[in-house]
Design a protein around this motif. Sequence first.
Motif, mmCIF file in Angstrom:
data_model
loop_
_atom_site.group_PDB
_atom_site.id
_atom_site.type_symbol
_atom_site.label_atom_id
_atom_site.label_comp_id
_atom_site.label_asym_id
_atom_site.label_seq_id
_atom_site.Cartn_x
_atom_site.Cartn_y
_atom_site.Cartn_z
ATOM 1 N N UNK A 121 0.847 -1.188 0.000
ATOM 2 C CA UNK A 121 0.000 0.000 0.000
ATOM 3 C C UNK A 121 0.882 1.237 0.000
ATOM 4 N N UNK A 122 0.407 2.305 -0.616
ATOM 5 C CA UNK A 122 1.083 3.601 -0.603
ATOM 6 C C UNK A 122 0.283 4.561 0.256
ATOM 7 N N UNK A 123 0.999 5.426 1.004
ATOM 8 C CA UNK A 123 0.311 6.393 1.854
ATOM 9 C C UNK A 123 1.195 7.615 2.047
ATOM 10 N N UNK A 124 0.625 8.637 2.654
ATOM 11 C CA UNK A 124 1.374 9.828 3.055
ATOM 12 C C UNK A 124 1.016 10.142 4.507
ATOM 13 N N UNK A 125 1.754 11.100 5.094
ATOM 14 C CA UNK A 125 1.493 11.451 6.486
ATOM 15 C C UNK A 125 2.197 10.509 7.445
ATOM 16 N N UNK A 126 1.597 10.248 8.589
ATOM 17 C CA UNK A 126 2.201 9.360 9.584
ATOM 18 C C UNK A 126 1.974 7.904 9.206
ATOM 19 N N UNK A 127 2.895 7.040 9.630
ATOM 20 C CA UNK A 127 2.797 5.612 9.340
ATOM 21 C C UNK A 127 1.754 4.976 10.257
ATOM 22 N N UNK A 128 0.853 4.199 9.663
ATOM 23 C CA UNK A 128 -0.134 3.429 10.402
ATOM 24 C C UNK A 128 0.139 1.948 10.208
ATOM 25 N N UNK A 129 -0.139 1.140 11.228
ATOM 26 C CA UNK A 129 0.111 -0.297 11.150
ATOM 27 C C UNK A 129 -1.144 -1.110 10.882
#
Length: 319
Positions: A121-129
Amino acid sequence: MKKLIILPLLLITFMSNSQEMKNNELLNPSYTGPIMSDPLLEDALVGSFRDDDKAGTAKEPVDYVNTYIGSIAPLLQTTKPYVQLPHGVMAVSPETDPAKVYDKYMATRIQGFSMAGFLIMASTGSVQTDPAKFASLFDHDIEIATPYYHAVKLETYNINAEYTVARHAAHYRFDFPAGESAHLLIASRNPGTLEVAGPATVTGYDEFGGTPFYFHAEFSKPFAAFSTWNNTEITPGVKQQSGARIGFAADYTVERSTRIEVRVGVSYISVEQARANLRSEIPDWNFDHIMSAAREEWNNALGRIYISGGTEEERTIFY
């Protein structure tokens, strides 16, 4: 006009996996492709959508395939819009949220894309688990779904995601917006292990039903930083994790619009075999070449049966 006879199981037959495929993977240790990223995506994802219905363009068999047929069934198990070669081992689809919704087409969020037994998955901002927390809204109006290629906009992050496949490998690419803290995440769905095996390489396996499924993933850009997690505990710089809820996050600082790609080989035998499969089937970063080859293979398979007559809808049901 001839009457069209509908055979709706044609696509399902081609996409079934067998034990024979697990035992006959290719081994080719040669590797000739350099690691480099393709040029930036200049146009919006919508602008790259195929237009097979425009005047003067004859449709080929694969153009009639609707991979979302069967994805709405409130009382039954639904199908998924897989990107997969005929009888291929590697099968990739969006994994939607909430995960237990039976109507896959009606889901509103994507948690990631299948990658062996893991999600990418790709994301931005803070890392979520938690996949439920890093899931993104999406819209079928900004999506292409075919048996050989899938493209969708992750609207929560303004990221364009695409992927295509070979027989034991897949090629993903993600276009990140400028000025964001960008992440590529790999999250387990079953008990397994993962390891950061190099500055742009992650390997691992998961086990489902007693059968391990290995992967070898190479990124087009070295990690600016990385972390791994076990359950909800994120540990920067730790290279190995084992457990039922583990994951990996590659971090990038994106000052301008940037494309980051990931090539993944899979195997039921070993990580080494997964790497050999990748280098045999997707030896470089030529996404369009792999996509064209996958399209051609589907056309060859579906084209074994010639049909004429019928309506557009009937031809779509047939294929």
